[in-house]
Design a protein around this motif. Structure first.
Motif: not given
Ligand code: ATP
Ligand code: ATP
Ligand code: MG
Ligand code: MG
Lengths: 265, 265
Positions: B207-230
């Motif tokens: 709803e308009f008064q909510d803190a998450w009104f207008g929030a988006r789910v980013f198009d960019a999704r971060i895939r699981r990738n072992i390099r990020l853990a290394e």
């Protein structure tokens, strides 16, 4: 005598809840009488087992802060488990407990009269070393540390063992780390192998007076397996949801290994 | 004007630190002047960037509790980042801050004089909704929620948004959720698709008064990738450690998307 085990690690998302729930179920399937206590305000172990909380359904919060009786809070879970469910109210417990004398022993005292009814007491903790986690440590004799084989997960191990040593020195001389279990293991990766080697050496070199002297790295390693992430949404354990999956095999192996090691081995 | 973003989620291990560090670096590589503040006592963002703390090297703890000056605490990180490092002492900050008047505004006031020097202020939080996290929210205008596409990770979303609304109502009317980013995404799984669909619907129906009104789910999704853990074990960002990996591609895409959306879009 009843064995009591805390699954703890202040690093978030390493598999504490998944391990506490599926080891509880694994031990129950081997005929053990198991009590699972959820003291994480997120109440994920409670949710994982499909147990509802809310008005008229007291939780561990009521046991700790309102003096509710054990039998009012205890619920029947799947696989003949007995569960003391958590609730979001526990967020306030850290502050509210602080005003009670012997605040670290409130949970231990509430559970003491019921030790005779169970073979195992298992406790799931929040991702922090706060008063709730200390209450769990003071109510237990053993600590099992779920660990993701990642670099960041390794960093907190020193602080974790320091906290266990502190509780052992001040509150519970019998407390010790009985083991470290690798969760979300991706065997093929170099990182997992490096972390595994590091941890095994660290544990081997523990001195006699350390709380982790004699701790083992469990042979059973829990492989990453999407079924383990799916089963909580059905309120079921891995044994009920996907009995032939890697997840079920690995947690059956871990439960057997924990049972075989016996108390104080 | 400087944009200020908190990466928060009380669920542990969902990618907060990995996202804060690699988005900070991604924005710096696009020419932005970036300040990264680590207020998690685990100090994983600090560690990830290879920054040492300890005696003679003040941290955010000293800034909050001991009145240390900004310039005494600020360190140079890789990729021209400026970092305010965390330290384990922050574990005590929750209690020590509680005794200070306007305890929720201590961080915001310490950062206020330096807003002109940077284009972005990014904050990494611990896995809890405690006073440290509230201090971060009061110092920021935007919230980005890293989310693992798992059932358990979804459960805390309601409580998280409640906390943001609370801070917005009492301390920071401009505070809003600008987006949710999926981390450790395993696209092929049914679970990830179900969670993605659930979250997208939840955000659409705000709803308009909510803190998450207008929030988006980013198009960019971060895939699981072992390099990020290394890369944390080398004290480097993903762009420096493995520039051609999926991890680097995904975080470059996310940084660009955050930059393009601009303040208040
Ligand atoms: N072996 C595994 N393979 C795949 N997913 C897993 C595995 N173990 C746990 N998970 C999933 O990973 C996420 C983190 O696990 P879990 O919630 O058990 O960790 P935790 O340490 O209890 O987290 P917290 O610190 O928030 O309490 C959950 O979504 C869970 O379903
Ligand atoms: N996309 C990814 N692919 C593979 N591993 C990842 C990815 N993102 C993060 N990781 C690793 O997963 C673990 C959890 O990530 P991270 O520490 O960033 O989460 P967090 O939310 O900050 O955890 P905490 O709640 O403890 O602060 C870390 O070991 C990190 O290196
Ligand atoms: Mg948990
Ligand atoms: Mg983190």
């Amino acid at each position: 005598p009843m064995r009591s085990i805390v699954f703890m690690n202040q690093k978030g998302g390493v598999g504490k809840t998944t391990t506490a729930v599926n080891v509880a179920a694994g031990l129950a399937l081997e005929g053990q009488r198991v009590l699972l206590v959820d003291i994480d305000p997120q109440a994920h172990a409670t949710l994982h087992l499909g147990i509802e909380t809310g008005p008229g359904r007291p939780s561990v919060y009521d046991l700790l802060i309102r003096g509710a009786r054990f039998d009012e809070v205890a619920r029947d879970g799947p696989e003949r488990l007995t569960v003391l469910p958590a609730h979001i109210d526990l967020v306030a417990a850290d502050n509210e407990l602080a005003e009670i004398s012997d605040r670290e022993l409130v949970l231990a005292r509430a559970l003491e009269p019921h030790r005779g009814r169970f073979d195992f007491l298992l406790l799931d903790c929040p991702p922090s070393l706060n008063l709730l986690t200390v209450n769990a440590l003071a109510a237990a004799d053993e600590v099992i540390i779920p660990l993701q084989p990642h670099f960041l997960a390794l960093q907190g191990l020193g602080k974790l063992l320091e906290t266990v040593s502190l509780v052992r020195g001040v509150l519970k001389p019998a407390l010790r780390v009985s083991g470290i279990v690798f969760c979300m293991d991706e065997r093929g990766t170099r990182l997992a192998q490096e972390v595994f080697a590091d941890v095994s050496q660290y544990v081997r070199e523990a001195e006699f007076q350390d709380a982790w002297f004699g701790a083992r790295v469990f042979d059973a390693r829990i492989r990453r397996n999407i079924r383990l992430a799916e089963c909580p949404s059905f309120g079921r354990t891995i044994f009920d949801y996907a009995p032939r999956s890697h997840g079920a095999q690995d947690y059956r192996a871990l439960s057997s290994e924990i049972l075989a090691m016996g108390a104080g081995e």
